[in-house]
Design a protein around this motif. Structure first.
Motif, PDB file in Angstrom:
ATOM      1  N   HIS A 102       0.864  -1.178   0.000  1.00  0.00           N
ATOM      2  CA  HIS A 102       0.000   0.000   0.000  1.00  0.00           C
ATOM      3  C   HIS A 102       0.901   1.229   0.000  1.00  0.00           C
ATOM      4  CE1 HIS A 102      -3.801   2.151   0.720  1.00  0.00           C
ATOM      5  NE2 HIS A 102      -3.021   3.013   1.341  1.00  0.00           N
ATOM      6  N   PRO A 103       0.625   2.249  -0.746  1.00  0.00           N
ATOM      7  CA  PRO A 103      -0.459   2.380  -1.719  1.00  0.00           C
ATOM      8  C   PRO A 103      -0.146   1.677  -3.032  1.00  0.00           C
ATOM      9  CG  PRO A 103       0.903   4.337  -1.772  1.00  0.00           C
ATOM     10  CD  PRO A 103       1.476   3.454  -0.691  1.00  0.00           C
ATOM     11  N   ILE A 104      -1.205   1.456  -3.839  1.00  0.00           N
ATOM     12  CA  ILE A 104      -1.057   0.984  -5.213  1.00  0.00           C
ATOM     13  C   ILE A 104      -1.421   2.174  -6.107  1.00  0.00           C
ATOM     14  CG2 ILE A 104      -1.918  -0.624  -6.966  1.00  0.00           C
ATOM     15  CD1 ILE A 104      -0.296  -2.006  -4.741  1.00  0.00           C
ATOM     16  N   VAL A 105      -0.415   2.741  -6.776  1.00  0.00           N
ATOM     17  CA  VAL A 105      -0.684   3.934  -7.585  1.00  0.00           C
ATOM     18  C   VAL A 105      -0.980   3.544  -9.034  1.00  0.00           C
ATOM     19  CG1 VAL A 105       0.722   5.400  -6.083  1.00  0.00           C
ATOM     20  CG2 VAL A 105       1.754   4.395  -8.131  1.00  0.00           C
ATOM     21  N   ASP A 106      -1.690   4.417  -9.707  1.00  0.00           N
ATOM     22  CA  ASP A 106      -2.082   4.142 -11.090  1.00  0.00           C
ATOM     23  C   ASP A 106      -2.339   5.469 -11.797  1.00  0.00           C
ATOM     24  OD1 ASP A 106      -2.759   2.709 -13.358  1.00  0.00           O
ATOM     25  OD2 ASP A 106      -4.225   1.440 -12.346  1.00  0.00           O
ATOM     26  N   LYS A 107      -2.288   5.431 -13.105  1.00  0.00           N
ATOM     27  CA  LYS A 107      -2.653   6.619 -13.893  1.00  0.00           C
ATOM     28  C   LYS A 107      -3.559   6.184 -15.035  1.00  0.00           C
ATOM     29  CE  LYS A 107      -0.737   8.097 -17.513  1.00  0.00           C
ATOM     30  NZ  LYS A 107      -0.917   7.319 -18.737  1.00  0.00           N
ATOM     31  N   HIS A 108      -4.321   7.138 -15.559  1.00  0.00           N
ATOM     32  CA  HIS A 108      -5.125   6.857 -16.739  1.00  0.00           C
ATOM     33  C   HIS A 108      -5.308   8.141 -17.527  1.00  0.00           C
ATOM     34  CE1 HIS A 108      -7.969   4.573 -19.184  1.00  0.00           C
ATOM     35  NE2 HIS A 108      -8.623   5.714 -19.291  1.00  0.00           N
ATOM     36  N   CYS A 109      -5.225   8.005 -18.850  1.00  0.00           N
ATOM     37  CA  CYS A 109      -5.484   9.154 -19.709  1.00  0.00           C
ATOM     38  C   CYS A 109      -6.826   8.940 -20.393  1.00  0.00           C
ATOM     39  CB  CYS A 109      -4.377   9.291 -20.748  1.00  0.00           C
ATOM     40  SG  CYS A 109      -4.723  10.562 -21.976  1.00  0.00           S
ATOM     41  N   VAL A 110      -7.741   9.916 -20.231  1.00  0.00           N
ATOM     42  CA  VAL A 110      -9.047   9.836 -20.884  1.00  0.00           C
ATOM     43  C   VAL A 110      -8.850  10.186 -22.355  1.00  0.00           C
ATOM     44  CG1 VAL A 110     -11.399  10.740 -20.940  1.00  0.00           C
ATOM     45  CG2 VAL A 110     -10.280  10.334 -18.756  1.00  0.00           C
ATOM     46  N   GLY A 111      -8.598   9.152 -23.102  1.00  0.00           N
ATOM     47  CA  GLY A 111      -8.177   9.000 -24.497  1.00  0.00           C
ATOM     48  C   GLY A 111      -8.283  10.148 -25.479  1.00  0.00           C
ATOM     49  N   GLY A 112      -8.067   9.801 -26.695  1.00  0.00           N
ATOM     50  CA  GLY A 112      -8.283  10.716 -27.801  1.00  0.00           C
ATOM     51  C   GLY A 112      -7.063  11.463 -28.278  1.00  0.00           C
ATOM     52  N   LEU A 113      -5.881  11.193 -27.710  1.00  0.00           N
ATOM     53  CA  LEU A 113      -4.709  11.954 -28.132  1.00  0.00           C
ATOM     54  C   LEU A 113      -3.618  11.010 -28.635  1.00  0.00           C
ATOM     55  CD1 LEU A 113      -4.261  14.925 -28.220  1.00  0.00           C
ATOM     56  CD2 LEU A 113      -3.168  14.802 -25.990  1.00  0.00           C
ATOM     57  N   PRO A 114      -3.405  10.984 -29.953  1.00  0.00           N
ATOM     58  CA  PRO A 114      -2.416  10.049 -30.498  1.00  0.00           C
ATOM     59  C   PRO A 114      -1.006  10.340 -29.956  1.00  0.00           C
ATOM     60  CG  PRO A 114      -3.743  11.044 -32.257  1.00  0.00           C
ATOM     61  CD  PRO A 114      -4.043  11.791 -31.005  1.00  0.00           C
ATOM     62  N   GLY A 115      -0.265   9.287 -29.705  1.00  0.00           N
ATOM     63  CA  GLY A 115       1.134   9.434 -29.298  1.00  0.00           C
ATOM     64  C   GLY A 115       1.341   9.761 -27.831  1.00  0.00           C
ATOM     65  N   ASN A 116       0.247   9.863 -27.070  1.00  0.00           N
ATOM     66  CA  ASN A 116       0.362  10.279 -25.661  1.00  0.00           C
ATOM     67  C   ASN A 116       0.793   9.090 -24.811  1.00  0.00           C
ATOM     68  OD1 ASN A 116       0.238  11.873 -23.410  1.00  0.00           O
ATOM     69  ND2 ASN A 116      -1.994  11.909 -23.274  1.00  0.00           N
ATOM     70  N   ARG A 117       1.988   8.625 -25.043  1.00  0.00           N
ATOM     71  CA  ARG A 117       2.448   7.353 -24.471  1.00  0.00           C
ATOM     72  C   ARG A 117       3.319   7.589 -23.239  1.00  0.00           C
ATOM     73  NH1 ARG A 117      -1.049   4.759 -25.384  1.00  0.00           N
ATOM     74  NH2 ARG A 117      -1.004   5.098 -27.624  1.00  0.00           N
ATOM     75  N   THR A 118       2.752   8.225 -22.231  1.00  0.00           N
ATOM     76  CA  THR A 118       3.539   8.557 -21.024  1.00  0.00           C
ATOM     77  C   THR A 118       3.743   7.365 -20.103  1.00  0.00           C
ATOM     78  OG1 THR A 118       1.491   9.215 -19.919  1.00  0.00           O
ATOM     79  CG2 THR A 118       2.749  10.962 -20.975  1.00  0.00           C
ATOM     80  N   THR A 119       2.858   6.368 -20.191  1.00  0.00           N
ATOM     81  CA  THR A 119       2.829   5.312 -19.170  1.00  0.00           C
ATOM     82  C   THR A 119       4.179   4.636 -18.877  1.00  0.00           C
ATOM     83  OG1 THR A 119       0.478   4.934 -19.462  1.00  0.00           O
ATOM     84  CG2 THR A 119       1.739   3.107 -18.537  1.00  0.00           C
ATOM     85  N   PRO A 120       4.906   4.158 -19.905  1.00  0.00           N
ATOM     86  CA  PRO A 120       6.169   3.465 -19.575  1.00  0.00           C
ATOM     87  C   PRO A 120       7.143   4.387 -18.835  1.00  0.00           C
ATOM     88  CG  PRO A 120       5.545   3.085 -21.878  1.00  0.00           C
ATOM     89  CD  PRO A 120       4.639   4.151 -21.358  1.00  0.00           C
ATOM     90  N   ILE A 121       7.099   5.690 -19.153  1.00  0.00           N
ATOM     91  CA  ILE A 121       7.994   6.647 -18.491  1.00  0.00           C
ATOM     92  C   ILE A 121       7.543   6.876 -17.053  1.00  0.00           C
ATOM     93  CG2 ILE A 121       9.008   8.960 -18.656  1.00  0.00           C
ATOM     94  CD1 ILE A 121       8.124   8.943 -21.664  1.00  0.00           C
ATOM     95  N   VAL A 122       6.242   7.073 -16.869  1.00  0.00           N
ATOM     96  CA  VAL A 122       5.698   7.328 -15.526  1.00  0.00           C
ATOM     97  C   VAL A 122       5.954   6.132 -14.608  1.00  0.00           C
ATOM     98  CG1 VAL A 122       3.581   7.732 -14.210  1.00  0.00           C
ATOM     99  CG2 VAL A 122       3.959   8.972 -16.353  1.00  0.00           C
ATOM    100  N   VAL A 123       5.677   4.930 -15.099  1.00  0.00           N
ATOM    101  CA  VAL A 123       5.896   3.728 -14.281  1.00  0.00           C
ATOM    102  C   VAL A 123       7.367   3.651 -13.856  1.00  0.00           C
ATOM    103  CG1 VAL A 123       5.957   1.191 -14.322  1.00  0.00           C
ATOM    104  CG2 VAL A 123       3.977   2.406 -15.266  1.00  0.00           C
ATOM    105  N   SER A 124       8.265   3.937 -14.801  1.00  0.00           N
ATOM    106  CA  SER A 124       9.698   3.835 -14.498  1.00  0.00           C
ATOM    107  C   SER A 124      10.109   4.841 -13.424  1.00  0.00           C
ATOM    108  CB  SER A 124      10.521   4.081 -15.773  1.00  0.00           C
ATOM    109  OG  SER A 124      10.123   3.171 -16.765  1.00  0.00           O
ATOM    110  N   ILE A 125       9.630   6.070 -13.550  1.00  0.00           N
ATOM    111  CA  ILE A 125       9.974   7.104 -12.561  1.00  0.00           C
ATOM    112  C   ILE A 125       9.435   6.728 -11.188  1.00  0.00           C
ATOM    113  CG2 ILE A 125       9.552   9.512 -11.878  1.00  0.00           C
ATOM    114  CD1 ILE A 125       9.411  10.216 -14.901  1.00  0.00           C
ATOM    115  N   VAL A 126       8.158   6.390 -11.152  1.00  0.00           N
ATOM    116  CA  VAL A 126       7.468   6.151  -9.888  1.00  0.00           C
ATOM    117  C   VAL A 126       8.037   4.918  -9.174  1.00  0.00           C
ATOM    118  CG1 VAL A 126       5.232   5.390  -9.017  1.00  0.00           C
ATOM    119  CG2 VAL A 126       5.370   7.410 -10.473  1.00  0.00           C
TER     120      VAL A 126
END
Lengths: 513, 513
Positions: free
Chosen positions: A179-203
């Motif tokens: 605990h905690p279990i963190v997560d992110k989500h992007c409410v779609g519609g934007l091509p190329g918005n591929r932040t997830t692998p970077i965010v996971v790595s930082i966090v």
């Protein structure tokens, strides 16, 4: 009532509704279809009713399927053809015998009619509907009617909560010891918005736990899982995913194997096909997945722009409030941030092309897309604060530091290794540049149409397909200057995409001279 | 935008989207479907998008079709399979070459989204939607969404008028030299309510003109055209129909060959499958057919009962007012009458069995069903008054007189001869009685389920199939006394129907002892 005499048993012996199952290999995605000869007794009984539904059993399983009549010699006498979805749900082997009979009406369809009549539905109503959706008991027209009814008669907040809960309950749920279990989500519609692998790595590099399950593309040219797959395996089952998370604190795997909120996968396809996306269904879609994934702290990215899902700030504000309210009901601590949704993020659109942008940011390469980097550190900063790994106001500077000193890059490599081995995104053999035919300043970029070009070029199934965008809003362009380059794995797909790119128009808007 | 160089023409030569058309004989009713191999370039471009729509052309015609991918050897390389609807719309011959490309989005779908968002649509909006429906450009999920949206957001009166007009415009329109042109319509839901052949005979015998086009059954066990067909040919084209009407003043032919309001035929099938039936769509459905048929004076029969379409008197009142209002907009003088919709009319349910009831009334046979006779003379009386063939208050007694002195029966025989020759309704070789298993009084009859039993027995495709009802509401029944007899043309259909009759329950409700 009773039948008058016992000879009816003899009559029943005449029911020739037992047919040899034949796998036709026809992929209808969701809808289960049975193909039967027009001259068989069931077809004669049902007549040429459109959308007739029949019950199909093989002793072990039972489904409801749409009946398509076949008047050719495609099927032999005593043969029934089955769509892939029907075949898999019945778990059939070639030559198995199936029996066809009249199904009892689905009581949940009455609940959809109540919603059409603007009645408010309760928790059991939504559960019954969602259970029928997940069990494959609806036809596409039922799904379409449900989705349309929920968009026409705006769901009240308690209905959104009930729908979210029903969708969560209808699939698997992950539980975590940390605990905690963190997560992110992007409410779609934007091509190329591929932040997830970077965010996971930082966090994860900062010690937080982020077991990220991502989707593959549905109508877009790439989902996070598609992009990640060009750098490491993503098709992990739950035990394998747990091992990665326990070792590295984070992962980026495909959620499909994990079966979180499976109703969402079905409903979202119909919503995309109809291009409708009501607030209530959007909230239930996003949050049911997060609740099922066991998330406790969540940052939601809402890109705002004319061709993004959220069109203006007022809508973003309203959506944000509802998202936070519903999240709180399920004990999730959430934040939303609104971001610029006027143009694609980074340069690449398509799995491998987006992966290159991700790697450039993680490796601090000169020329790495600054917008992708900035979005990633901003989201990671919020998560670091929310998860208690940074003081309020210090999250983003910590994120930047972890990216700059390559701790994030090293963490990403370790995550890839733990998921099964890091690999190089592939390159497309066929490319074609689309150039400006006059000078001007870039005043608009149509996210939808640009995504469509990438998709028709073969993305996401062809990993290296998609496009590279060479311009940003506000750029001054000379005639003949390249606007974007289409990448494809075959000349046929390149041509199919270019045909659209040339006729669609308005993809890149230039100012009048 | 322009492509940078001319080699794109060379690239386009690589589009291998030209495929040999193969007729698969798969009848999807409305939806046009193309089946293509998963490994073809178009499928690779589209990916596994659910509900993908592609443009299919053969040089002469062009359609939009739903793409189903085929992973088996059902199709050869360079082959595309087509559903019957796609095949017919393209007017293909075996071996013809079709080309597949990306379709432009349908702008009318944006109008459906506006309706979902509770906006009011205008006349051009409805016209665009209906034109796309008639041209086969919608998939079933689009049809379902449109029908659901119009039910969820009640259509305003001007929208109903616009929809009615759009549906009328999208098909053929009949023009007549005579005046008035009288017509009748029953707002469905009551099995056996086969007054039309009797009403036409009475009214035409009195000198009025009644060129009646009737429908075949959609989900019911018999339409008027199905019943009439057991007594005379009904499949007449417009010139043949005109000849009958000029000679005899009336006819009862199938409307399908005449193509009046074809959008109605498509929409009504989806409404039936979803079991939704909004007032606005019902009015547009009924009146668009009547306007297209050239009717000037119209009597509408609204049966009211718990298992009829109109459930209570208040709903009947509201529906009646709206129907009359919209009819007046189109210059039609209309009357509505509400009738008892608590139980089926006559004894037979199914084409030939209903025809026997019709003939018994026309021939004044002893034991002819009194309810059918009464309904027919009442409707005919209204029409005689409305059309100026009887003074107000004297229509029904004139109708009774014309029936009693066999002028109606002689007129009916002449109409049948003019339509191609009178014939005898067939008898079913297989029959089975369903009996009461205890004594009691008949308190309810479920119109829907009784109709379903008749349908599963093979009606209306098997002309002699259906059922004979032996009891009426209020009858005192002994144990073992027959309730109804199922008629079928094959043992398999009889058994399929009986299986439903036995498990459905509640078809004939008996009082507690």
């Amino acid at each position: 009532m009773s039948t008058k005499n016992t000879e009816v048993q003899g009559i029943k012996g005449h029911i020739n509704n037992s047919l040899r199952a034949r796998r036709l290999g026809i992929d209808t995605q969701y809808e289960t279809i049975i193909f039967m000869r027009t001259d068989c007794p069931v077809c004669r009984s049902e007549g040429f009713t459109a959308h007739a539904r029949v019950k199909v059993t093989n002793g072990r399983h039972s489904i409801i399927a749409t009946l398509y009549q076949v008047s050719s010699e495609l099927l032999g006498h005593n043969e029934a053809g089955l769509s892939e979805s029907a075949w898999k749900r019945l778990d059939l082997l070639d030559g198995d015998i199936v029996t066809v009979s009249h199904p009892h009406p689905l009581s949940s369809l009455g609940k959809i009619r109540r919603k059409i009549n603007a009645e408010r539905l309760g928790a059991e109503d939504f559960q019954e509907i969602i259970d029928d959706v997940v069990a494959g008991r609806y036809s596409d027209i039922h799904l379409s009617s449900f989705v349309t009814a929920c968009s026409s008669n705006t769901l009240a907040l308690d209905e959104v909560i009930a729908l979210t809960w029903a969708m969560t309950q209808a699939g698997e749920r992950l539980k975590w010891k940390k605990h905690p279990i963190v997560d992110k989500h992007c409410v779609g519609g934007l091509p190329g918005n591929r932040t997830t692998p970077i965010v996971v790595s930082i966090v994860a590099a900062c010690g937080l736990t982020m077991p990220k399950t991502s989707s593959r593309a549905i109508t877009s040219p790439a989902g996070t899982a598609d992009t990640m797959e060009t750098m490491a395996p993503v098709d992990l089952d739950i035990p394998a995913m747990r091992r990665v998370v326990e070792k590295e604190g984070g992962c980026v795997v495909w959620g499909g194997a994990v079966r979180l909120s499976p109703a969402d996968d079905t409903l979202i396809r119909v919503e995309r096909a109809l291009e409708i996306d009501s607030e209530g269904q959007l909230i239930a879609s996003v949050l049911s997945k997060k609740i099922a994934a066991g998330s406790t702290h969540l940052v939601l990215d809402l890109p705002v722009g004319p061709t993004a899902k959220v069109k203006d700030a007022a809508l973003a504000q309203r959506l944000s409030e509802s998202l936070l309210l519903v999240a709180r009901q399920f004990g999730i601590e959430a934040r939303t941030i609104t971001t610029d949704g006027n143009q694609p993020v980074g340069r690449g659109i398509g799995p491998a092309l987006e992966a290159r942008d991700v790697l450039a940011v993680l490796q601090n390469r000169p020329g790495a897309p600054g917008d992708l980097r900035h979005r990633a550190t901003s989201l990671a900063g919020q998560l670091l604060e929310l998860g208690g790994a940074a003081n309020v106001g210090e999250g983003e500077s910590l994120a930047i530091q972890v990216l700059d000193d390559e701790r994030a890059w090293r963490k990403f490599q370790r995550i890839c290794e733990a998921q099964g081995g890091m690999r190089e995104p592939p390159n497309a053999p066929y490319r074609h540049e689309i150039a400006a035919h006059r000078r001007g300043t870039v005043t608009s970029i149509d996210n939808h149409r640009l995504a469509r070009v990438a998709k028709l070029a073969g993305a996401p199934d062809d990993k290296s397909a998609g496009l590279e965008l060479h311009v940003r809003l506000g750029d001054a362009i000379e005639a003949g200057q390249p606007l974007f380059t289409v990448h494809a794995e075959s000349p046929g797909e390149l041509a199919y995409s270019l045909e659209y790119a040339e006729t669609a128009g308005g993809i890149i808007g230039l100012s009048e001279e």
